[in-house]
Design an enzyme around this catalytic site. Structure first.
Site, mmCIF file in Angstrom:
data_model
loop_
_atom_site.group_PDB
_atom_site.id
_atom_site.type_symbol
_atom_site.label_atom_id
_atom_site.label_comp_id
_atom_site.label_asym_id
_atom_site.label_seq_id
_atom_site.Cartn_x
_atom_site.Cartn_y
_atom_site.Cartn_z
ATOM 1 C CB ALA A 324 -0.850 -0.307 1.163
ATOM 2 C CG HIS A 448 16.414 3.008 29.979
ATOM 3 N ND1 HIS A 448 16.854 1.610 29.034
ATOM 4 C CD2 HIS A 448 16.419 2.798 31.217
ATOM 5 C CE1 HIS A 448 16.846 0.830 29.979
ATOM 6 N NE2 HIS A 448 15.980 1.387 31.507
HETATM 7 P P1 FAD Z 1 -6.143 -1.771 -5.187
HETATM 8 O O1 FAD Z 1 -6.276 -1.516 -3.406
HETATM 9 O O2 FAD Z 1 -6.257 -3.299 -5.334
HETATM 10 O O3 FAD Z 1 -7.052 -0.859 -5.386
HETATM 11 C C1 FAD Z 1 -7.772 -0.671 -6.847
HETATM 12 C C2 FAD Z 1 -8.776 -0.809 -6.723
HETATM 13 O O4 FAD Z 1 -9.384 -0.845 -8.324
HETATM 14 C C3 FAD Z 1 -9.995 -1.710 -5.972
HETATM 15 O O5 FAD Z 1 -11.291 -0.540 -5.168
HETATM 16 C C4 FAD Z 1 -11.333 -2.113 -7.224
HETATM 17 O O6 FAD Z 1 -12.324 -2.275 -6.821
HETATM 18 C C5 FAD Z 1 -10.575 -0.787 -8.203
HETATM 19 N N1 FAD Z 1 -10.839 -0.828 -9.873
HETATM 20 C C6 FAD Z 1 -10.420 -2.093 -10.460
HETATM 21 N N2 FAD Z 1 -10.394 -2.019 -11.631
HETATM 22 C C7 FAD Z 1 -11.377 -0.773 -12.104
HETATM 23 C C8 FAD Z 1 -12.610 -0.520 -13.177
HETATM 24 N N3 FAD Z 1 -12.210 -1.050 -14.206
HETATM 25 N N4 FAD Z 1 -12.614 0.515 -12.978
HETATM 26 C C9 FAD Z 1 -12.927 1.354 -11.289
HETATM 27 N N5 FAD Z 1 -12.448 0.243 -10.685
HETATM 28 C C10 FAD Z 1 -11.315 -0.413 -10.804
HETATM 29 N N6 FAD Z 1 -0.014 -3.790 2.215
HETATM 30 C C11 FAD Z 1 0.792 -3.231 2.745
HETATM 31 O O7 FAD Z 1 1.505 -1.592 1.903
HETATM 32 N N7 FAD Z 1 0.412 -3.233 4.239
HETATM 33 C C12 FAD Z 1 0.021 -4.561 4.209
HETATM 34 O O8 FAD Z 1 -0.589 -4.787 5.857
HETATM 35 C C13 FAD Z 1 -0.983 -4.917 3.594
HETATM 36 N N8 FAD Z 1 -1.993 -5.898 4.343
HETATM 37 C C14 FAD Z 1 -2.431 -6.443 3.290
HETATM 38 C C15 FAD Z 1 -3.334 -7.705 3.722
HETATM 39 C C16 FAD Z 1 -3.780 -8.613 2.754
HETATM 40 C C17 FAD Z 1 -4.776 -10.016 3.304
HETATM 41 C C18 FAD Z 1 -4.070 -8.386 0.758
HETATM 42 C C19 FAD Z 1 -4.769 -9.236 -0.038
HETATM 43 C C20 FAD Z 1 -3.066 -7.053 0.632
HETATM 44 C C21 FAD Z 1 -2.471 -6.116 1.499
HETATM 45 N N9 FAD Z 1 -2.077 -5.523 1.431
HETATM 46 C C22 FAD Z 1 -0.598 -4.885 2.422
HETATM 47 C C23 FAD Z 1 -1.358 -4.871 -0.422
HETATM 48 C C24 FAD Z 1 -1.876 -3.592 0.165
HETATM 49 O O9 FAD Z 1 -3.388 -4.330 -0.318
HETATM 50 C C25 FAD Z 1 -2.119 -3.521 -1.471
HETATM 51 O O10 FAD Z 1 -0.495 -3.148 -2.044
HETATM 52 C C26 FAD Z 1 -2.700 -2.334 -1.982
HETATM 53 O O11 FAD Z 1 -4.240 -2.216 -1.991
HETATM 54 C C27 FAD Z 1 -2.403 -1.997 -3.695
HETATM 55 O O12 FAD Z 1 -2.969 -0.179 -3.901
HETATM 56 P P2 FAD Z 1 -3.717 -0.206 -5.242
HETATM 57 O O13 FAD Z 1 -4.208 1.529 -4.919
HETATM 58 O O14 FAD Z 1 -2.466 -0.475 -6.123
HETATM 59 O O15 FAD Z 1 -5.114 -1.347 -5.597
#
Ligand code: FAD
Ligand code: NAD
Length: 470
Positions: A324, A448
Site C-alpha cells: 500500500a 530508556h
Molecule cells: P487496490 O488497493 O487493489 O485498488 C484498486 C481499486 O481499483 C479497487 O478498489 C478496484 O475495485 C478498482 N478497480 C479495478 N478495476 C477497475 C475498473 N475497471 N473501474 C473502476 N474501478 C476499478 N500492503 C501493505 O502495505 N501493508 C499491509 O499490511 C497489507 N496487508 C494486506 C493484507 C491482505 C490480506 C492483502 C490481500 C493485501 C495487503 N496489502 C498490504 C497489499 C495492499 O493491499 C496493496 O498493495 C494495495 O492495496 C495496492 O493498492 P492499489 O491502489 O494499487 O490497488
C-alpha cells in the site's frame, strides 16, 4: 464532463494520486467500481487483516500471558462473530474517511467500472458503467490507471470461495474453523495463519521454498518460523502443492514434500496465499492500443508513463512490491510528474512489514542480496531478550540486525523481528534516507527503556562491535 486527470481505481495508489492531483490544481475525477472506496487495502487487505490481528493478539495474550502478569480473567470465551463485526466496523469507518477526503479535495467520485472508449492525450473518452443503469462517458486529458491486483492461484487449485478460499473470504468467515491448510508461507500465509492459530484453529502452512517470507532477510524468516511454531502453526517447507479438491465441508490438498513423497492434507478450509496478480479486466485497454506484459502488468517507464502518451499507471498493477505505501508513494509522484515536477521514489527504501507477533520489518538490502552483489559489509545484531523494555512487556523473541558498509559504515540494510518493529523500522528508513552510518545511530540518544534502544545497540554492534548492554 471534462477533467484534467481521471484516476481509475480508489485503492491507496488511486485515491492518493487523486488527492495530490487536486492539491496541484487539476480538475480530478476518481472512478471506482465498488460502492466503498479504498480498494484492496481498506476493504479486504491491510485494514481488516490488521483489525483481526489485533483482536486475536489480545485473545492470545489473555489466554497465554495474562496469568504470568498476575491477571486472572476467569473462563476465557470467544465471540468470533463479534470479532468479525468489529473488523467490519473498522473497515466501514476507514473507507468512509476516504469519501470525506474526496469531498474535501473537490474530487468527483464516479461509481462504476471504468473502461477506455478511445481518444488520445488531451482528449481520452472513458466509459463509467455503474452496476445498475446506463454508462456515462467522461472526457479527460490524462488517465492514471490504479486498478490494483486480485488473488492468484496455481495450476490444479481453483479458488471456489467456499472451501478453497483466498484472504478475502478468510477475513469474513462466519464460524471459526477447526482446521485450515494454508498454501504459501509468504506474508498473507503468516498473517492469516496467525489470526486463526491464535484462536485455536489447527493451521498447517505448506510452502514451496525452504523458508518463509521469501524476499525478506533469511535470519528473520528462521526466527519467525520458530515464533509461529510456538502458537501451534505446523510448517511443511520445500512442499510443492499440486492440487486441491473440495466437498461442501472439507478440502484435501495434494503435494510433494521435500523428500519427493506424495503427501495429502485434509482441512475444513484451504486458504490459497500464493501471491496476487495485476488486475486489468474490464479496462478495455485495446481501445487505446495499450497492452499488458507477460505477467499481466501494465508496463511503465521510470516516470509511470505507459506506452500511450497521457496514460500513466501505478500501484499493484505495475512492477514492484505489492504494498500500500509503495502505491501511495507512486500516487504522489505520478501527480507531481503530470504537474511538471521532478519527484523521485527510492524503491530501496520502501520498508516491508509482516504484522505477525513478533512483527517483522526490513528496509534496504538483505544479507543475501549483499552477498550476491559481492558488496563488503559488516553486521551487528541485538536480541530483544537483552532489552529491559522487552522483558518488562514479555516480548523477548526476536532481534534487530544491522548491515553496514565495511569501509564507510553507511547503513545498507536494517532487519527487525520483535515487538512493534513495524513502527521501529521508520527510524531506519529516515536514517538511510539521510545516508547515516551505523555509528551515527549508535551515538544518538534513545529513550530508556524503549524497544528502539535495540536499534541503537545493533548499530553499535555493527559499527565497532561495541554494543553496551549485552
Ligand atoms: P487496490 O488497493 O487493489 O485498488 C484498486 C481499486 O481499483 C479497487 O478498489 C478496484 O475495485 C478498482 N478497480 C479495478 N478495476 C477497475 C475498473 N475497471 N473501474 C473502476 N474501478 C476499478 N500492503 C501493505 O502495505 N501493508 C499491509 O499490511 C497489507 N496487508 C494486506 C493484507 C491482505 C490480506 C492483502 C490481500 C493485501 C495487503 N496489502 C498490504 C497489499 C495492499 O493491499 C496493496 O498493495 C494495495 O492495496 C495496492 O493498492 P492499489 O491502489 O494499487 O490497488
Ligand atoms: P507472497 O508472494 O508473499 O507469498 C506467496 C508464497 O507462496 C511464497 O512464499 C511462494 O513460495 C509460495 N508458493 C507459490 N507456489 C506454491 C506452491 N505451489 N506450493 C506451495 N507454496 C507456493 O504472496 P502473498 O502472501 O499471497 O501476498 C500477496 C501480496 O500481498 C504480496 O505481494 C504482499 O506484499 C502483499 N501483502 C502485504 C502485506 C503486508 O505488507 N504486511 C500483507 C499481506 C499481503
Amino acid at each position: 464532463m471534462a477533467y484534467d486527470v481521471t484516476v481509475i481505481g480508489s485503492g491507496p495508489g488511486g485515491y492518493i494520486a487523486a488527492i495530490r492531483c487536486a492539491q496541484l490544481g487539476m480538475k480530478t475525477a476518481l472512478i471506482e467500481k465498488y460502492n466503498t472506496l479504498g480498494g484492496t487495502c481498506l476493504n479486504v487487505g491491510c485494514i481488516p487483516s490488521k483489525a483481526l490481528l489485533d483482536s486475536t493478539e489480545h485473545y492470545h495474550k489473555a489466554e497465554k500471558e495474562f496469568a504470568e502478569h498476575g491477571i486472572g480473567v476467569g473462563e476465557l470465551s470467544l465471540d468470533f462473530g463479534q470479532m468479525i463485526a468489529r473488523k467490519a466496523d473498522v473497515v466501514e469507518k476507514t473507507t468512509g474517511g476516504i469519501d470525506f477526503l474526496m469531498q474535501k479535495n473537490k474530487i468527483d467520485v464516479l461509481r462504476g467500472v471504468g473502461s477506455f472508449k478511445g481518444g488520445q492525450e488531451g482528449a481520452f473518452q472513458l466509459s463509467v458503467k455503474p452496476e445498475k443503469g446506463k454508462a456515462e462517458t467522461v472526457e479527460t486529458k490524462k488517465v492514471i490507471i490504479a486498478t490494483g491486483s486480485k488473488p492468484s492461484s496455481i495450476p490444479g487449485v481453483e479458488i471456489d470461495k467456499k472451501r478453497v478460499i483466498s484472504s478475502t473470504e478468510a477475513l469474513s468467515l462466519k464460524k471459526l474453523p477447526k482446521t485450515m491448510v494454508v498454501i504459501g508461507g509468504g506474508v498473507i500465509g503468516c498473517e492469516m495463519g496467525s489470526i486463526f492459530a491464535r484462536l485455536g484453529t489447527k493451521v498447517t502452512v505448506l510452502e514451496y521454498m525452504n523458508r518463509l517470507i521469501p524476499g525478506m532477510d533469511g535470519a528473520l524468516a528462521k526466527d519467525l518460523q520458530r515464533s509461529l511454531k510456538k502458537i501451534g502453526i505446523d510448517f511443511h517447507l520445500g512442499c510443492k502443492v499440486e492440487g486441491v479438491s473440495a466437498t461442501s465441508r472439507s478440502t484435501t490438498t495434494k503435494a510433494t514434500n521435500k523428500k519427493g513423497e506424495a503427501v495429502e492434507f485434509k482441512a475444513e478450509y484451504c486458504l490459497v496465499a500464493v501471491g496476487r496478480k495485476p488486475y486489468t479486466e474490464g479496462l478495455n485497454l485495446k481501445a487505446v492500443k495499450l497492452d499488458t506484459d507477460e505477467r499481466g502488468r501494465i508496463a511503465i517507464d521510470d516516470h509511470f508513463a505507459t506506452g500511450v502518451p497521457g496514460i500513466y499507471a501505478i500501484g499493484d498493477v505495475v512492477r514492484g512490491a505489492m504494498l500500500a505505501h509503495k502505491a501511495e508513494e507512486e500516487g504522489v509522484a505520478v501527480a507531481e510528474i503530470i504537474a511538471g515536477q521532478k519527484p523521485h521514489v527510492d524503491y530501496n527504501l520502501i520498508p516491508g512489514v509482516v504484522y505477525t507477533w513478533p512483527e517483522v520489518a526490513g528496509v534496504g538490502q538483505t544479507e543475501e542480496q549483499l552477498k550476491e552483489a559481492g558488496r563488503k559489509y559488516k553486521s551487528g545484531a541485538y536480541p530483544f531478550r537483552a532489552s529491559a523494555r522487552a522483558r518488562a512487556s514479555m516480548d523477548i523473541d526476536g532481534q534487530i540486525k544491522v548491515l553496514a558498509d565495511a569501509e564507510t559504515d553507511e547503513l545498507l540494510g536494517v532487519h527487525m523481528i520483535g515487538p512493534r518493529v513495524a513502527d521501529l523500522i521508520a527510524e531506519a528508513v529516515v536514517a538511510m534516507e539521510y545516508r547515516a552510518s551505523a555509528e551515527d545511530i549508535g551515538r544518538m540518544s534513545h529513550a530508556h527503556p524503549t524497544y528502539s534502544e535495540a536499534f541503537k545497540e545493533a548499530c553499535l554492534a555493527a559499527s565497532d562491535n561495541r554494543a553496551l548492554n549485552i
